[in-house]
Design a protein around this motif. Structure first.
Motif, PDB file in Angstrom:
ATOM      1  N   ARG A 214       0.630  82.064  28.142  1.00  0.00           N
ATOM      2  CA  ARG A 214       0.089  83.230  28.855  1.00  0.00           C
ATOM      3  C   ARG A 214       0.682  83.308  30.260  1.00  0.00           C
ATOM      4  O   ARG A 214       1.093  84.385  30.726  1.00  0.00           O
ATOM      5  N   HIS A 215       0.732  82.161  30.942  1.00  0.00           N
ATOM      6  CA  HIS A 215       1.330  82.137  32.282  1.00  0.00           C
ATOM      7  C   HIS A 215       2.792  82.561  32.231  1.00  0.00           C
ATOM      8  O   HIS A 215       3.260  83.324  33.086  1.00  0.00           O
ATOM      9  N   ASP A 216       3.522  82.042  31.228  1.00  0.00           N
ATOM     10  CA  ASP A 216       4.935  82.387  31.094  1.00  0.00           C
ATOM     11  C   ASP A 216       5.124  83.884  30.853  1.00  0.00           C
ATOM     12  O   ASP A 216       6.139  84.465  31.259  1.00  0.00           O
ATOM     13  N   ALA A 217       4.129  84.505  30.193  1.00  0.00           N
ATOM     14  CA  ALA A 217       4.192  85.946  29.930  1.00  0.00           C
ATOM     15  C   ALA A 217       3.746  86.772  31.135  1.00  0.00           C
ATOM     16  O   ALA A 217       3.840  88.014  31.112  1.00  0.00           O
ATOM     17  N   GLY A 218       3.263  86.092  32.179  1.00  0.00           N
ATOM     18  CA  GLY A 218       2.840  86.787  33.393  1.00  0.00           C
ATOM     19  C   GLY A 218       1.533  87.530  33.257  1.00  0.00           C
ATOM     20  O   GLY A 218       1.304  88.534  33.950  1.00  0.00           O
ATOM     21  N   LEU A 219       0.637  87.055  32.390  1.00  0.00           N
ATOM     22  CA  LEU A 219      -0.637  87.725  32.149  1.00  0.00           C
ATOM     23  C   LEU A 219      -1.803  86.923  32.697  1.00  0.00           C
ATOM     24  O   LEU A 219      -1.799  85.690  32.662  1.00  0.00           O
ATOM     25  N   THR A 220      -2.818  87.630  33.181  1.00  0.00           N
ATOM     26  CA  THR A 220      -4.067  86.985  33.571  1.00  0.00           C
ATOM     27  C   THR A 220      -4.950  86.815  32.331  1.00  0.00           C
ATOM     28  O   THR A 220      -4.660  87.388  31.264  1.00  0.00           O
ATOM     29  N   LEU A 221      -6.026  86.063  32.480  1.00  0.00           N
ATOM     30  CA  LEU A 221      -6.976  85.912  31.373  1.00  0.00           C
ATOM     31  C   LEU A 221      -7.497  87.267  30.916  1.00  0.00           C
ATOM     32  O   LEU A 221      -7.544  87.563  29.712  1.00  0.00           O
ATOM     33  N   ASP A 222      -7.901  88.095  31.872  1.00  0.00           N
ATOM     34  CA  ASP A 222      -8.475  89.403  31.529  1.00  0.00           C
ATOM     35  C   ASP A 222      -7.445  90.304  30.855  1.00  0.00           C
ATOM     36  O   ASP A 222      -7.772  91.034  29.914  1.00  0.00           O
ATOM     37  N   GLU A 223      -6.197  90.262  31.325  1.00  0.00           N
ATOM     38  CA  GLU A 223      -5.167  91.105  30.722  1.00  0.00           C
ATOM     39  C   GLU A 223      -4.874  90.683  29.283  1.00  0.00           C
ATOM     40  O   GLU A 223      -4.729  91.531  28.390  1.00  0.00           O
TER      41      GLU A 223
ATOM     42  N   LEU B 215      -1.912  84.493  15.848  1.00  0.00           N
ATOM     43  CA  LEU B 215      -0.661  85.220  15.674  1.00  0.00           C
ATOM     44  C   LEU B 215      -0.642  86.486  16.530  1.00  0.00           C
ATOM     45  O   LEU B 215       0.401  86.869  17.067  1.00  0.00           O
ATOM     46  N   GLY B 216      -1.812  87.121  16.671  1.00  0.00           N
ATOM     47  CA  GLY B 216      -1.900  88.284  17.550  1.00  0.00           C
ATOM     48  C   GLY B 216      -1.639  87.909  18.994  1.00  0.00           C
ATOM     49  O   GLY B 216      -0.941  88.639  19.720  1.00  0.00           O
ATOM     50  N   LEU B 217      -2.174  86.782  19.426  1.00  0.00           N
ATOM     51  CA  LEU B 217      -1.923  86.312  20.788  1.00  0.00           C
ATOM     52  C   LEU B 217      -0.438  86.036  21.013  1.00  0.00           C
ATOM     53  O   LEU B 217       0.118  86.383  22.058  1.00  0.00           O
ATOM     54  N   LEU B 218       0.189  85.420  20.029  1.00  0.00           N
ATOM     55  CA  LEU B 218       1.605  85.106  20.171  1.00  0.00           C
ATOM     56  C   LEU B 218       2.439  86.380  20.259  1.00  0.00           C
ATOM     57  O   LEU B 218       3.459  86.424  20.960  1.00  0.00           O
ATOM     58  N   ASP B 219       2.008  87.442  19.562  1.00  0.00           N
ATOM     59  CA  ASP B 219       2.676  88.733  19.696  1.00  0.00           C
ATOM     60  C   ASP B 219       2.525  89.260  21.120  1.00  0.00           C
ATOM     61  O   ASP B 219       3.486  89.761  21.722  1.00  0.00           O
ATOM     62  N   VAL B 220       1.317  89.161  21.667  1.00  0.00           N
ATOM     63  CA  VAL B 220       1.057  89.619  23.038  1.00  0.00           C
ATOM     64  C   VAL B 220       1.923  88.847  24.031  1.00  0.00           C
ATOM     65  O   VAL B 220       2.443  89.408  25.003  1.00  0.00           O
ATOM     66  N   TYR B 221       2.109  87.545  23.769  1.00  0.00           N
ATOM     67  CA  TYR B 221       2.867  86.706  24.689  1.00  0.00           C
ATOM     68  C   TYR B 221       4.373  86.765  24.442  1.00  0.00           C
ATOM     69  O   TYR B 221       5.147  86.121  25.146  1.00  0.00           O
TER      70      TYR B 221
END
Length: 288
Positions: free
Chosen positions: A23-32, A60-66
């Motif tokens: 998530r950090h590598d993707a530049g996203l916050t927890l809420d995002e 798998l959905g999270l990995l798509d988001v990231y």
């Protein structure tokens, strides 16, 4: 044996830590990240902190988001999510296997490679049954003979990771020569048989044995033994530090100093060839 509890399981902790890094590598916050999944922020926090599991489809959905498209990475994480709450064969020994020792075994089971530096004992994955019983009995102050026997059985069962079909664990074990001078009054043949076991194991393509000589120069391993477990990427490495009160687990980027230390220990030890010559000489000496 490791007996400091890890809550809830080391597998879930590893998964949560890896998802946090992605998530950090993707530049996203927890809420995002939570919004992208249609969740509330607290759910993401619980998953990353190992307070809650994650279903494989949600993973798998999270990995798509990231933006994680690598098939090997996705497969590794999906397998970890599926296995996070799975009961292992060691549950049969739940009377003597504490939750944290079960975590230790699950690490060993999941690992692709383990680099082990043991200054005082033969690594558990290379022990004979007799050596296991003698050392467990000597180390513990509270176990009954029946419990010692059961723990020795567990130690023997753990060794199946070295011969499992298709995905045998790679083990690089560096042992201090002093550990090979241990003697057992009740059963004098124990160490000779143990030395023979080391020589036999060293013939396996996935097992490497090195010896740290009594005459070695100073090296980082003087501070104590440790095992460094490596997994399919992107799962982080985990270091296990054992002591009388239990075990400490060092994970992720904090494991890097141990990887460097192991390289120094490797360089200081005898070569693999010279190590086997020394072990052979010691084994032959005990036959006389």
């Amino acid at each position: 044996m490791p007996n400091a509890p890890l809550v809830p399981t080391v597998r879930r902790r590893r998964l949560g830590a890896t998802l946090r890094k992605l998530r950090h590598d993707a530049g996203l916050t927890l809420d995002e990240a939570a919004t992208a999944m249609g969740w509330k922020g607290p759910k993401m926090s619980k998953i990353e902190n190992a307070a809650q599991g994650v279903r494989p489809n949600d993973l798998l959905g999270l990995l798509d988001v990231y933006g994680v498209a690598d098939s090997e990475a996705r497969t590794a994480l999906e397998g970890l999510a599926k296995d996070a709450g799975k009961r292992g064969w060691w549950q049969t020994y739940s009377v003597v296997v504490s939750p944290s020792y079960a975590d230790f075994i699950s690490l060993e089971t999941d690992a692709e490679k383990i680099c082990s530096w043991t200054p005082l004992l033969i690594p558990g994955l290379l022990q004979t049954a007799a050596y296991a019983r003698e050392t467990i009995s000597g180390i513990t102050t509270t176990r009954s003979p029946e419990e010692v026997a059961a723990l020795a059985e567990v130690r023997m069962a753990r060794q199946s990771v070295l011969t499992r079909p298709g995905a045998s664990l790679e083990l690089w074990a560096i042992i201090h020569e002093s550990a090979l001078h241990q003697r057992f009054a009740a059963r004098p043949a124990t160490m000779r048989e143990q030395l023979r076991r080391l020589l036999d194991a060293s013939e396996m393509p996935n097992v490497t044995v090195q010896l740290m000589p009594l005459t070695s120069t100073a090296h980082p391993g003087l501070l104590g033994g440790f095992s460094l477990a490596s997994f399919a990427r992107p799962l982080p490495e985990v270091v296990v530090l054992e002591n009388l009160s239990g075990a400490a687990y060092v994970e992720g980027e904090d494991a890097a100093p141990y990887a460097r230390a192991f390289q120094h220990v490797q360089a200081t030890a005898l070569s693999v060839e010279d190590s086997l010559v020394r072990i052979t000489e010691m084994e032959e000496g005990l036959r006389k």
